[in-house]
Design a protein around this motif. Structure first.
Motif, PDB file in Angstrom:
ATOM      1  N   ARG A  27      -9.047   7.220  -2.263  1.00 31.11           N
ATOM      2  CA  ARG A  27      -7.688   7.106  -1.493  1.00 31.11           C
ATOM      3  C   ARG A  27      -7.055   6.043  -2.142  1.00 31.11           C
ATOM      4  O   ARG A  27      -5.787   6.239  -2.291  1.00 31.11           O
ATOM      5  CB  ARG A  27      -7.851   6.720  -0.052  1.00 31.11           C
ATOM      6  N   LYS A  28      -7.428   5.059  -2.631  1.00 32.26           N
ATOM      7  CA  LYS A  28      -6.898   3.722  -3.397  1.00 32.26           C
ATOM      8  C   LYS A  28      -6.606   4.269  -4.758  1.00 32.26           C
ATOM      9  O   LYS A  28      -5.702   3.644  -5.215  1.00 32.26           O
ATOM     10  CB  LYS A  28      -7.606   2.412  -3.325  1.00 32.26           C
ATOM     11  N   GLN A  49     -18.773   7.508   1.912  1.00 33.58           N
ATOM     12  CA  GLN A  49     -17.584   6.554   2.711  1.00 33.58           C
ATOM     13  C   GLN A  49     -16.981   5.853   1.470  1.00 33.58           C
ATOM     14  O   GLN A  49     -15.851   5.737   1.384  1.00 33.58           O
ATOM     15  CB  GLN A  49     -18.356   5.689   3.566  1.00 33.58           C
ATOM     16  N   ARG A  50     -17.876   5.336   0.439  1.00 35.48           N
ATOM     17  CA  ARG A  50     -17.296   4.458  -0.682  1.00 35.48           C
ATOM     18  C   ARG A  50     -16.474   5.164  -1.547  1.00 35.48           C
ATOM     19  O   ARG A  50     -15.305   5.022  -2.059  1.00 35.48           O
ATOM     20  CB  ARG A  50     -18.243   3.546  -1.253  1.00 35.48           C
ATOM     21  N   TYR A  97     -14.742   8.060  -0.986  1.00 34.90           N
ATOM     22  CA  TYR A  97     -13.653   8.697  -0.083  1.00 34.90           C
ATOM     23  C   TYR A  97     -12.839   7.432  -0.102  1.00 34.90           C
ATOM     24  O   TYR A  97     -11.336   7.601  -0.591  1.00 34.90           O
ATOM     25  CB  TYR A  97     -14.088   9.017   1.377  1.00 34.90           C
ATOM     26  N   ALA A  98     -13.008   6.120   0.296  1.00 30.87           N
ATOM     27  CA  ALA A  98     -12.209   4.827   0.249  1.00 30.87           C
ATOM     28  C   ALA A  98     -11.640   4.858  -1.190  1.00 30.87           C
ATOM     29  O   ALA A  98     -10.398   4.530  -1.150  1.00 30.87           O
ATOM     30  CB  ALA A  98     -13.048   3.721   0.777  1.00 30.87           C
ATOM     31  N   GLU A  99     -12.366   4.480  -2.219  1.00 30.66           N
ATOM     32  CA  GLU A  99     -12.064   4.558  -3.613  1.00 30.66           C
ATOM     33  C   GLU A  99     -11.003   5.535  -4.198  1.00 30.66           C
ATOM     34  O   GLU A  99     -10.025   5.325  -4.881  1.00 30.66           O
ATOM     35  CB  GLU A  99     -12.998   4.372  -4.760  1.00 30.66           C
ATOM     36  N   ARG A 156       0.970  -0.845   0.006  1.00 33.32           N
ATOM     37  CA  ARG A 156      -0.020  -0.020   0.092  1.00 33.32           C
ATOM     38  C   ARG A 156       0.847   1.296  -0.131  1.00 33.32           C
ATOM     39  O   ARG A 156       0.589   2.159  -0.634  1.00 33.32           O
ATOM     40  CB  ARG A 156      -0.857   0.012   1.294  1.00 33.32           C
ATOM     41  N   TRP A 160     -10.628  12.814   7.829  1.00 37.03           N
ATOM     42  CA  TRP A 160     -10.442  12.746   6.643  1.00 37.03           C
ATOM     43  C   TRP A 160      -9.632  13.854   6.036  1.00 37.03           C
ATOM     44  O   TRP A 160      -9.697  14.868   6.489  1.00 37.03           O
ATOM     45  CB  TRP A 160     -11.932  12.775   5.758  1.00 37.03           C
ATOM     46  N   ASP A 213     -20.008   6.760  11.976  1.00 37.74           N
ATOM     47  CA  ASP A 213     -18.404   6.680  11.474  1.00 37.74           C
ATOM     48  C   ASP A 213     -17.907   8.035  12.047  1.00 37.74           C
ATOM     49  O   ASP A 213     -17.599   8.798  11.553  1.00 37.74           O
ATOM     50  CB  ASP A 213     -18.731   6.995   9.956  1.00 37.74           C
ATOM     51  N   TRP A 241     -14.826  10.094  10.366  1.00 35.68           N
ATOM     52  CA  TRP A 241     -14.686  10.931   9.302  1.00 35.68           C
ATOM     53  C   TRP A 241     -14.105  12.264   9.655  1.00 35.68           C
ATOM     54  O   TRP A 241     -13.458  12.967   8.490  1.00 35.68           O
ATOM     55  CB  TRP A 241     -16.367  10.859   8.680  1.00 35.68           C
TER      56      TRP A 241
END
Length: 128
Positions: free
Chosen positions: A96-97, A89-90, A92-94, A52, A127, A121, A124
């Motif tokens: 980041r990746k 949330q989804r 933000y997570a995607e 990562r 973030w 959550d 957050w």
């Protein structure tokens, strides 16, 4: 006292289960050791550390900006607000990746959405 056939089978299975407990424990331990050795050998061969972290170094930021306007959450029912929260949330997570992450903004963040995010959550607020 007399025992039914079913009860005898259950007792026999229970005894076998108990007798083989050490064997199962040993197999799990060996499996863990094997995975650990595989990870170490992979780490030694790449010699670059965590995958990562390596991916994050290769990231090229995008000039695109994604803005999510949350000012209409007062018109939504709670069920829709929860769905919006999961979608954010989804995203933000995607993001980041992603190899080319966009600049991600939430505007007019308050009301039902903010209270829902605070309840479900708490992370957050960290973030970026």
């Amino acid at each position: 006292e007399p025992m039914s056939k079913r009860q005898r089978k259950k007792l026999l299975k229970q005894k076998q289960w108990e007798e083989q407990k050490d064997l199962r424990r040993q197999k799990r331990k060996e499996k863990r050791q094997k995975r650990k050795l595989e990870r170490q050998s992979k780490f030694d061969s790449t010699n670059e550390g965590n995958d990562r972290k390596r991916m994050r170094r290769e990231v090229v930021p995008s000039t695109l900006r994604l803005i999510v306007d949350c000012s209409f959450d007062d018109l939504m029912v709670l069920k829709d607000v929860k769905k919006l929260h999961k979608q954010i949330q989804r995203c933000y997570a995607e993001n980041r990746k992603a190899f080319h992450p966009v600049q991600f903004y939430l505007t007019s963040h308050g009301g039902q959405l903010k209270s829902n995010m605070n309840e479900n959550d708490k992370g957050w607020v960290n973030w970026k």
